[in-house]
Write a protein that holds these residues in place. Structure first.
Motif: not given
Length: 333
Positions: A254, A268, A271
């Motif tokens: 991420s 996360l 993402t």
């Protein structure tokens, strides 16, 4: 801060609007700390005017007591049981109305750097605006003293809009005038207003000056609150005074595009967030792209492409809508 914040629903249905976090801290916490920076002097007491205890409960009181303690002050808690206006709300804190004081509405944030004018009996904080006809503004004389308050003027009076923060060298003088307003039942729009007390002080020859803020950020509704979050993150990144990315946050394949606020134990996965995203503690975001958004605590987001979104606490969201506003304990899967 006794109002229900109806324009910010659904988020203010479960959390009082002044306690909704922006850039990682509740609105009222940021406001009080910013005012303290401008004052540059010790604060002895912070009086909070709250609404119904069923809404502003013990957890709210504890939060405000901790805020005051962090600034070396004692907290005094008062209640406004009926929505009878700003003047009435101030008078609910009557035992605290003595000596020098600042009065502020708890749904706005500021950035300012100025010295209080020692010759003034009161300072009304203002912001230069391009459309003064949409605001309450101050009228100034040749000595740059405030001689009148004009609400949404049809013709140009000044471009200095009143933002709802006031300093009084001795707030007991305002208390006396507001008591007269209450005793005489002087109401505007069905409410007792601070402006009527201020106008009586002006009539007695009290000197009012302006203190102009550099930035004035509202938190009235979802779109404006997201914009305020964006601007505040930019200021905080520039200042470098706050840790915006918690060390306990975890990134798996991420990326964070700053400025962003990422709270404790955020996860996360696959993402990208940012710029201008705030994510509250214990939230998980998977397979998503999020920018220019406010996401609170204990929330799970999957398969999202979010922009201009505001998502509450304990939410489960799985979908492809982009600009959304979801309150606490909602599930969209």
């Amino acid at each position: 801060m006794a109002g229900r914040g109806s324009r910010l629903r659904p988020h203010s249905l479960t959390v009082p609007k002044p306690l909704i976090p922006v850039a990682g801290q509740p609105i009222v916490h940021r406001l009080v700390k910013d005012i303290a920076k401008v004052l540059k002097q010790p604060i002895e007491e912070i009086a909070f005017v709250l609404g119904d205890p069923a809404w502003f409960g013990d957890d709210v009181v504890t939060s405000l007591e901790d805020l005051a303690k962090g600034l070396g002050a004692k907290a005094s808690i008062y209640r406004q049981d009926l929505p009878l206006g700003t003047g009435h709300a101030i008078m609910c804190a009557k035992p605290s109305l003595s000596g020098p004081a600042v009065i502020a509405y708890a749904d706005t944030l500021i950035r300012a750097e100025f010295d209080l004018d020692p010759t003034a009996d009161s300072v009304i904080w203002t912001k230069e605006v391009e459309n003064p006809e949409a605001y309450g503004v101050v009228k100034l004389n040749d000595n740059q003293e405030i001689v009148e308050l004009v609400e949404k003027p049809d013709t140009f009076v000044s471009n200095q809009a009143v933002i709802g923060i006031y300093y009084f060298k001795d707030v007991a003088v305002l208390k006396g005038k507001l008591q007269e307003i209450l005793d005489e039942n002087v109401m505007n729009g069905g409410e007792y207003q601070i402006n009527d007390g201020i106008k009586r002080m002006m009539a007695d020859g009290k000197v009012f000056k302006t203190g102009t803020v550099d930035e004035w950020m509202d938190c009235g509704n979802k779109s404006i609150t997201i914009e305020t979050n964006q601007r505040m993150l930019g200021f905080l990144k520039e200042d470098g005074e706050e840790e915006l990315i918690a060390a306990s946050s975890k990134l798996e394949n991420s990326k964070i595009i700053e400025p962003c606020f990422v709270g404790e134990n955020v996860v996360l996965k696959n993402t990208t967030i940012g710029p201008f995203v705030s994510v509250g503690n214990n939230t998980i975001i998977e397979n998503s792209i999020v920018k220019n958004s406010l996401i609170q605590t204990h929330t799970s987001i999957k398969n999202a492409n979010l922009d201009n979104a505001m998502i509450g606490n304990h939410v489960k969201y799985n979908g492809d809508f982009k600009s959304i506003s979801i309150g606490d304990y909602s599930i969209l899967e």
